[in-house]
Scaffold this motif. Structure first.
Motif, PDB file in Angstrom:
ATOM      1  N   LEU A 139      -8.775  -2.920  -7.763  1.00  0.00           N
ATOM      2  CA  LEU A 139      -7.995  -2.154  -6.787  1.00  0.00           C
ATOM      3  C   LEU A 139      -8.873  -1.480  -5.741  1.00  0.00           C
ATOM      4  CD1 LEU A 139      -5.260  -0.524  -9.050  1.00  0.00           C
ATOM      5  CD2 LEU A 139      -4.976  -2.405  -7.409  1.00  0.00           C
ATOM      6  N   ALA A 140     -10.152  -1.262  -6.071  1.00  0.00           N
ATOM      7  CA  ALA A 140     -11.067  -0.645  -5.104  1.00  0.00           C
ATOM      8  C   ALA A 140     -11.247  -1.529  -3.874  1.00  0.00           C
ATOM      9  CB  ALA A 140     -12.412  -0.349  -5.759  1.00  0.00           C
ATOM     10  N   GLU A 141     -10.924  -2.812  -4.002  1.00  0.00           N
ATOM     11  CA  GLU A 141     -10.957  -3.695  -2.830  1.00  0.00           C
ATOM     12  C   GLU A 141      -9.884  -3.278  -1.825  1.00  0.00           C
ATOM     13  OE1 GLU A 141     -10.448  -7.612  -4.466  1.00  0.00           O
ATOM     14  OE2 GLU A 141     -12.260  -7.448  -5.683  1.00  0.00           O
ATOM     15  N   ARG A 142      -8.747  -2.814  -2.329  1.00  0.00           N
ATOM     16  CA  ARG A 142      -7.645  -2.361  -1.473  1.00  0.00           C
ATOM     17  C   ARG A 142      -7.740  -0.877  -1.148  1.00  0.00           C
ATOM     18  NH1 ARG A 142      -2.187  -4.941  -4.157  1.00  0.00           N
ATOM     19  NH2 ARG A 142      -3.021  -7.016  -4.582  1.00  0.00           N
ATOM     20  N   PHE A 143      -8.307  -0.126  -2.077  1.00  0.00           N
ATOM     21  CA  PHE A 143      -8.369   1.331  -1.963  1.00  0.00           C
ATOM     22  C   PHE A 143      -9.811   1.778  -2.177  1.00  0.00           C
ATOM     23  CE2 PHE A 143      -4.208   0.172  -3.701  1.00  0.00           C
ATOM     24  CZ  PHE A 143      -3.372   0.711  -2.753  1.00  0.00           C
ATOM     25  N   PRO A 164      -3.214   5.184  -5.175  1.00  0.00           N
ATOM     26  CA  PRO A 164      -2.580   4.969  -6.481  1.00  0.00           C
ATOM     27  C   PRO A 164      -3.172   5.859  -7.563  1.00  0.00           C
ATOM     28  CG  PRO A 164      -4.065   3.163  -5.956  1.00  0.00           C
ATOM     29  CD  PRO A 164      -3.997   4.035  -4.737  1.00  0.00           C
ATOM     30  N   ARG A 165      -2.325   6.209  -8.518  1.00  0.00           N
ATOM     31  CA  ARG A 165      -2.732   7.036  -9.648  1.00  0.00           C
ATOM     32  C   ARG A 165      -2.121   6.408 -10.896  1.00  0.00           C
ATOM     33  NH1 ARG A 165      -5.466  10.820  -7.085  1.00  0.00           N
ATOM     34  NH2 ARG A 165      -4.755  11.428  -5.020  1.00  0.00           N
ATOM     35  N   PHE A 166      -2.938   5.568 -11.552  1.00  0.00           N
ATOM     36  CA  PHE A 166      -2.480   4.801 -12.710  1.00  0.00           C
ATOM     37  C   PHE A 166      -3.083   5.337 -13.988  1.00  0.00           C
ATOM     38  CE2 PHE A 166      -2.418   1.442  -9.329  1.00  0.00           C
ATOM     39  CZ  PHE A 166      -1.043   1.313  -9.263  1.00  0.00           C
ATOM     40  N   VAL A 167      -2.270   5.355 -15.046  1.00  0.00           N
ATOM     41  CA  VAL A 167      -2.733   5.653 -16.392  1.00  0.00           C
ATOM     42  C   VAL A 167      -2.575   4.370 -17.194  1.00  0.00           C
ATOM     43  CG1 VAL A 167      -2.391   7.012 -18.488  1.00  0.00           C
ATOM     44  CG2 VAL A 167      -1.998   8.057 -16.242  1.00  0.00           C
ATOM     45  N   ALA A 218       0.834  -1.194   0.000  1.00  0.00           N
ATOM     46  CA  ALA A 218       0.000   0.000   0.000  1.00  0.00           C
ATOM     47  C   ALA A 218       0.872   1.249   0.000  1.00  0.00           C
ATOM     48  CB  ALA A 218      -0.926  -0.003   1.217  1.00  0.00           C
ATOM     49  N   PRO A 219       0.703   2.127  -1.001  1.00  0.00           N
ATOM     50  CA  PRO A 219       1.482   3.364  -1.025  1.00  0.00           C
ATOM     51  C   PRO A 219       0.968   4.335   0.034  1.00  0.00           C
ATOM     52  CG  PRO A 219      -0.089   3.316  -2.840  1.00  0.00           C
ATOM     53  CD  PRO A 219      -0.186   1.989  -2.140  1.00  0.00           C
ATOM     54  N   GLY A 263      -8.924  14.203  -6.214  1.00  0.00           N
ATOM     55  CA  GLY A 263      -9.581  13.232  -5.351  1.00  0.00           C
ATOM     56  C   GLY A 263      -8.631  12.575  -4.380  1.00  0.00           C
ATOM     57  N   ALA A 264      -9.105  12.346  -3.192  1.00  0.00           N
ATOM     58  CA  ALA A 264      -8.268  11.766  -2.138  1.00  0.00           C
ATOM     59  C   ALA A 264      -8.156  10.256  -2.231  1.00  0.00           C
ATOM     60  CB  ALA A 264      -8.846  12.154  -0.773  1.00  0.00           C
ATOM     61  N   ASP A 265      -8.974   9.628  -3.084  1.00  0.00           N
ATOM     62  CA  ASP A 265      -9.046   8.172  -3.090  1.00  0.00           C
ATOM     63  C   ASP A 265      -8.308   7.501  -4.241  1.00  0.00           C
ATOM     64  OD1 ASP A 265     -10.683   8.195  -0.799  1.00  0.00           O
ATOM     65  OD2 ASP A 265     -12.432   8.619  -2.046  1.00  0.00           O
TER      66      ASP A 265
END
Length: 175
Positions: free
Chosen positions: A31-35, A8-11, A3-4, A80-82
């Motif tokens: 990833l929404a399961e983790r974040f 996370p911010r992925f393209v 976990a960062p 966004g914070a998420d």
């Protein structure tokens, strides 16, 4: 993946037909399961009407058309914070640099698909403004991720769930 400190911010990147939207949405869902709260955004939805009309007419965008759009993409990625997963072509290093200018912690996931398959995929995609005739111009502009860029290259072959599993495994391994 470890976990960062920040979400996370992925393209998810690649030429038209690479599967950015499908893989990006599935990656965001997984990833929404983790974040919790992580959101998927399709950068196509951020194009101004003038860009969409050009592409619909079979005219490739130039850098003058793309740079304001890429600034919007980078801003959305950073918002966004998420966290975010954004599907965006990001074909050239300079385009990825424009996104990184707004979101320095962006990580790129380049989807690799055989060139012949890209056109077939675009033709089978109903209701999208990007015609198959522009795939060649995208391939001509494509600059794969450089070794000094934060990101991974993944073949987008097989079921989407398997592709997402490979993406997450590569990210977990620290790419």
């Amino acid at each position: 993946m470890t976990a960062p400190a920040e979400p996370p911010r992925f393209v998810v990147m690649g030429p038209s037909g690479a599967g950015k939207s499908v893989v990006g949405a599935a990656l965001a869902e997984r990833l929404a399961e983790r974040f919790p709260g992580l959101r998927f955004v399709d950068a196509d939805d951020l194009h101004p009407a003038s860009n969409v009309e050009k592409m619909r007419a079979g005219i490739a965008l130039d850098d003058h058309d793309r740079m304001p759009w890429l600034a919007l993409v980078g801003g959305e990625l950073a918002a966004g914070a998420d966290g975010r997963v954004v599907a965006c072509s990001a074909l050239k290093r300079s385009y990825r640099d424009a996104i990184r200018a707004a979101c320095p912690d962006a990580v790129f996931v380049e989807l690799v698909v055989p060139a012949g398959e890209l056109g077939d995929r675009v033709v089978r995609r109903p209701g999208h403004f990007m015609p198959a005739s522009l795939v060649a111009s995208q391939l001509g502009a494509l600059e794969p991720l450089d070794g000094d860029e934060r990101g991974i290259r993944i073949e987008n072959t097989g079921p989407v769930d398997g592709v997402v599993t490979r993406v997450i495994a590569a990210l977990d391994a620290g790419w």
